[in-house]
Design a protein around this motif. Structure first.
Motif, PDB file in Angstrom:
ATOM      1  N   GLY A  70       0.903  -1.089  -0.008  1.00 58.49           N
ATOM      2  CA  GLY A  70       0.052  -0.269  -0.033  1.00 58.49           C
ATOM      3  C   GLY A  70       0.851   1.150  -0.121  1.00 58.49           C
ATOM      4  O   GLY A  70       2.109   1.074   0.029  1.00 58.49           O
ATOM      5  N   LYS A  71       0.155   2.340  -0.017  1.00 61.80           N
ATOM      6  CA  LYS A  71       0.809   3.690   0.129  1.00 61.80           C
ATOM      7  C   LYS A  71       1.471   4.038   1.331  1.00 61.80           C
ATOM      8  O   LYS A  71       2.324   4.656   1.550  1.00 61.80           O
ATOM      9  N   LYS A  72       0.940   3.308   2.495  1.00 65.15           N
ATOM     10  CA  LYS A  72       1.057   3.819   3.847  1.00 65.15           C
ATOM     11  C   LYS A  72       2.442   3.025   4.248  1.00 65.15           C
ATOM     12  O   LYS A  72       2.510   1.711   4.293  1.00 65.15           O
ATOM     13  N   GLY A  73       3.529   3.586   4.474  1.00 65.03           N
ATOM     14  CA  GLY A  73       4.819   3.188   4.801  1.00 65.03           C
ATOM     15  C   GLY A  73       6.067   3.933   4.503  1.00 65.03           C
ATOM     16  O   GLY A  73       5.917   5.227   4.017  1.00 65.03           O
ATOM     17  N   ILE A  74       7.156   3.364   4.862  1.00 65.21           N
ATOM     18  CA  ILE A  74       8.463   4.037   4.598  1.00 65.21           C
ATOM     19  C   ILE A  74       9.290   3.095   4.095  1.00 65.21           C
ATOM     20  O   ILE A  74       9.695   1.854   4.629  1.00 65.21           O
ATOM     21  N   SER A  75      10.442   3.651   3.065  1.00 66.28           N
ATOM     22  CA  SER A  75      11.592   2.985   2.782  1.00 66.28           C
ATOM     23  C   SER A  75      12.680   3.509   3.063  1.00 66.28           C
ATOM     24  O   SER A  75      12.763   4.801   2.848  1.00 66.28           O
ATOM     25  N   LEU A  76      13.617   3.088   3.867  1.00 65.89           N
ATOM     26  CA  LEU A  76      14.729   3.592   4.525  1.00 65.89           C
ATOM     27  C   LEU A  76      15.908   3.147   3.546  1.00 65.89           C
ATOM     28  O   LEU A  76      16.152   1.973   3.260  1.00 65.89           O
ATOM     29  N   THR A  77      16.691   4.043   3.180  1.00 64.44           N
ATOM     30  CA  THR A  77      18.084   3.842   2.594  1.00 64.44           C
ATOM     31  C   THR A  77      18.710   3.189   3.530  1.00 64.44           C
ATOM     32  O   THR A  77      18.702   3.069   4.678  1.00 64.44           O
ATOM     33  N   MET A  78      20.091   2.561   3.317  1.00 66.42           N
ATOM     34  CA  MET A  78      21.172   2.137   4.088  1.00 66.42           C
ATOM     35  C   MET A  78      21.376   2.752   5.137  1.00 66.42           C
ATOM     36  O   MET A  78      21.447   2.682   6.423  1.00 66.42           O
ATOM     37  N   ASP A  79      21.585   4.087   4.760  1.00 61.82           N
ATOM     38  CA  ASP A  79      22.222   5.241   5.608  1.00 61.82           C
ATOM     39  C   ASP A  79      21.111   5.550   6.514  1.00 61.82           C
ATOM     40  O   ASP A  79      21.656   5.787   8.092  1.00 61.82           O
ATOM     41  N   GLN A  80      20.040   5.775   6.298  1.00 65.07           N
ATOM     42  CA  GLN A  80      18.860   6.008   7.038  1.00 65.07           C
ATOM     43  C   GLN A  80      18.441   4.580   8.347  1.00 65.07           C
ATOM     44  O   GLN A  80      18.474   5.012   9.330  1.00 65.07           O
ATOM     45  N   TRP A  81      18.781   3.553   7.655  1.00 70.30           N
ATOM     46  CA  TRP A  81      18.494   2.417   8.421  1.00 70.30           C
ATOM     47  C   TRP A  81      19.691   2.369   9.564  1.00 70.30           C
ATOM     48  O   TRP A  81      19.269   1.918  10.583  1.00 70.30           O
ATOM     49  N   ASN A  82      20.660   2.625   9.079  1.00 73.58           N
ATOM     50  CA  ASN A  82      21.954   2.469  10.086  1.00 73.58           C
ATOM     51  C   ASN A  82      21.814   3.611  11.384  1.00 73.58           C
ATOM     52  O   ASN A  82      22.048   3.276  12.392  1.00 73.58           O
ATOM     53  N   VAL A  83      20.958   4.731  10.863  1.00 75.64           N
ATOM     54  CA  VAL A  83      21.002   6.024  11.958  1.00 75.64           C
ATOM     55  C   VAL A  83      19.907   5.326  12.923  1.00 75.64           C
ATOM     56  O   VAL A  83      20.111   5.416  13.983  1.00 75.64           O
ATOM     57  N   LEU A  84      18.990   4.801  12.329  1.00 74.91           N
ATOM     58  CA  LEU A  84      17.764   4.310  13.040  1.00 74.91           C
ATOM     59  C   LEU A  84      18.334   3.124  14.021  1.00 74.91           C
ATOM     60  O   LEU A  84      17.950   3.184  15.223  1.00 74.91           O
ATOM     61  N   ARG A  85      18.969   2.185  13.513  1.00 77.33           N
ATOM     62  CA  ARG A  85      19.469   1.062  14.294  1.00 77.33           C
ATOM     63  C   ARG A  85      20.396   1.689  15.318  1.00 77.33           C
ATOM     64  O   ARG A  85      20.492   0.952  16.380  1.00 77.33           O
ATOM     65  N   ASP A  86      21.266   2.513  15.060  1.00 77.93           N
ATOM     66  CA  ASP A  86      22.280   3.089  16.262  1.00 77.93           C
ATOM     67  C   ASP A  86      21.453   3.586  17.259  1.00 77.93           C
ATOM     68  O   ASP A  86      21.999   4.077  18.254  1.00 77.93           O
ATOM     69  N   HIS A  87      20.307   4.189  17.147  1.00 73.96           N
ATOM     70  CA  HIS A  87      19.319   4.700  18.107  1.00 73.96           C
ATOM     71  C   HIS A  87      18.371   3.981  18.743  1.00 73.96           C
ATOM     72  O   HIS A  87      17.524   4.551  19.555  1.00 73.96           O
ATOM     73  N   VAL A  88      18.535   2.804  18.732  1.00 71.99           N
ATOM     74  CA  VAL A  88      17.389   1.768  19.215  1.00 71.99           C
ATOM     75  C   VAL A  88      17.376   1.918  20.547  1.00 71.99           C
ATOM     76  O   VAL A  88      16.336   2.024  21.354  1.00 71.99           O
ATOM     77  N   GLU A  89      18.478   2.039  21.270  1.00 72.38           N
ATOM     78  CA  GLU A  89      18.415   2.098  22.827  1.00 72.38           C
ATOM     79  C   GLU A  89      17.737   3.354  23.278  1.00 72.38           C
ATOM     80  O   GLU A  89      17.016   3.287  24.202  1.00 72.38           O
ATOM     81  N   GLU A  90      18.295   4.417  22.482  1.00 73.64           N
ATOM     82  CA  GLU A  90      17.500   5.594  22.758  1.00 73.64           C
ATOM     83  C   GLU A  90      15.956   5.633  22.820  1.00 73.64           C
ATOM     84  O   GLU A  90      15.165   6.231  23.444  1.00 73.64           O
ATOM     85  N   ILE A  91      15.490   5.185  21.727  1.00 72.85           N
ATOM     86  CA  ILE A  91      13.932   4.925  21.473  1.00 72.85           C
ATOM     87  C   ILE A  91      13.638   4.029  22.450  1.00 72.85           C
ATOM     88  O   ILE A  91      12.469   4.478  23.032  1.00 72.85           O
ATOM     89  N   ASP A  92      14.170   2.888  22.928  1.00 75.90           N
ATOM     90  CA  ASP A  92      13.491   2.029  24.027  1.00 75.90           C
ATOM     91  C   ASP A  92      13.519   2.730  25.174  1.00 75.90           C
ATOM     92  O   ASP A  92      12.505   2.749  25.964  1.00 75.90           O
ATOM     93  N   LYS A  93      14.408   3.649  25.520  1.00 75.18           N
ATOM     94  CA  LYS A  93      14.550   4.431  26.807  1.00 75.18           C
ATOM     95  C   LYS A  93      13.360   5.337  26.965  1.00 75.18           C
ATOM     96  O   LYS A  93      12.462   5.672  27.795  1.00 75.18           O
ATOM     97  N   ALA A  94      13.194   6.020  25.591  1.00 75.09           N
ATOM     98  CA  ALA A  94      12.135   7.292  25.415  1.00 75.09           C
ATOM     99  C   ALA A  94      10.665   6.631  25.526  1.00 75.09           C
ATOM    100  O   ALA A  94       9.679   7.160  26.481  1.00 75.09           O
ATOM    101  N   ILE A  95      10.367   5.336  25.148  1.00 72.28           N
ATOM    102  CA  ILE A  95       9.271   4.372  25.252  1.00 72.28           C
ATOM    103  C   ILE A  95       8.916   3.996  26.611  1.00 72.28           C
ATOM    104  O   ILE A  95       7.926   4.183  27.194  1.00 72.28           O
ATOM    105  N   ASN A  96       9.815   3.667  27.251  1.00 73.41           N
ATOM    106  CA  ASN A  96       9.851   3.368  28.864  1.00 73.41           C
ATOM    107  C   ASN A  96       9.604   4.472  29.687  1.00 73.41           C
ATOM    108  O   ASN A  96       8.804   4.320  30.560  1.00 73.41           O
ATOM    109  N   LYS A  97       9.948   5.626  29.156  1.00 74.48           N
ATOM    110  CA  LYS A  97       9.735   6.746  30.004  1.00 74.48           C
ATOM    111  C   LYS A  97       8.216   7.334  29.645  1.00 74.48           C
ATOM    112  O   LYS A  97       7.590   7.800  30.434  1.00 74.48           O
ATOM    113  N   SER A  98       7.677   6.922  28.455  1.00 72.10           N
ATOM    114  CA  SER A  98       6.409   7.396  28.059  1.00 72.10           C
ATOM    115  C   SER A  98       5.357   6.457  28.494  1.00 72.10           C
ATOM    116  O   SER A  98       4.281   6.795  28.708  1.00 72.10           O
ATOM    117  N   SER A  99       5.661   5.354  29.140  1.00 68.59           N
ATOM    118  CA  SER A  99       4.736   4.198  29.390  1.00 68.59           C
ATOM    119  C   SER A  99       4.635   4.152  30.786  1.00 68.59           C
ATOM    120  O   SER A  99       5.214   4.837  31.856  1.00 68.59           O
TER     121      SER A  99
END
Length: 99
Positions: A70-99
């Protein structure tokens, strides 16, 4: 793992890229690697688009018995994927603070 996160499970059938894979008119591989199904209609797929490997996180819909992207979605380039992957811990911490 946080209860709010959905774990990825590899679906039973998995297609992989190979040197004999079919190419479309742009020279892109028509084979996709289905990494996981996030939910019934959402998938994470690694594929080639415009000659580049992308991580595609997308909703799918049924049409004439086929699952189509479908149209809803996102395609990440390898550079974008690497940035997201490198920030997984920070994302998890932010999720834990919000829940």
């Amino acid at each position: 793992m946080n209860d709010h996160l959905i774990s990825c499970q590899v679906p039973p059938k998995k297609r992989t890229f190979n040197s004999n894979s079919k190419k479309d008119s742009n020279g892109d591989s028509t084979d996709n690697i289905v990494v996981c199904e996030i939910s019934r209609n959402r998938r994470v797929i690694v594929r080639t688009w415009q000659g580049k490997v992308v991580v595609d996180i997308r909703e799918y819909y049924n049409k004439d018995g086929k699952q189509l992207p479908g149209k809803k979605g996102i395609s990440l380039t390898m550079d974008q994927w690497n940035v997201l992957r490198d920030h997984v811990e920070e994302i998890d911490k932010a999720i834990n603070k919000s829940s």
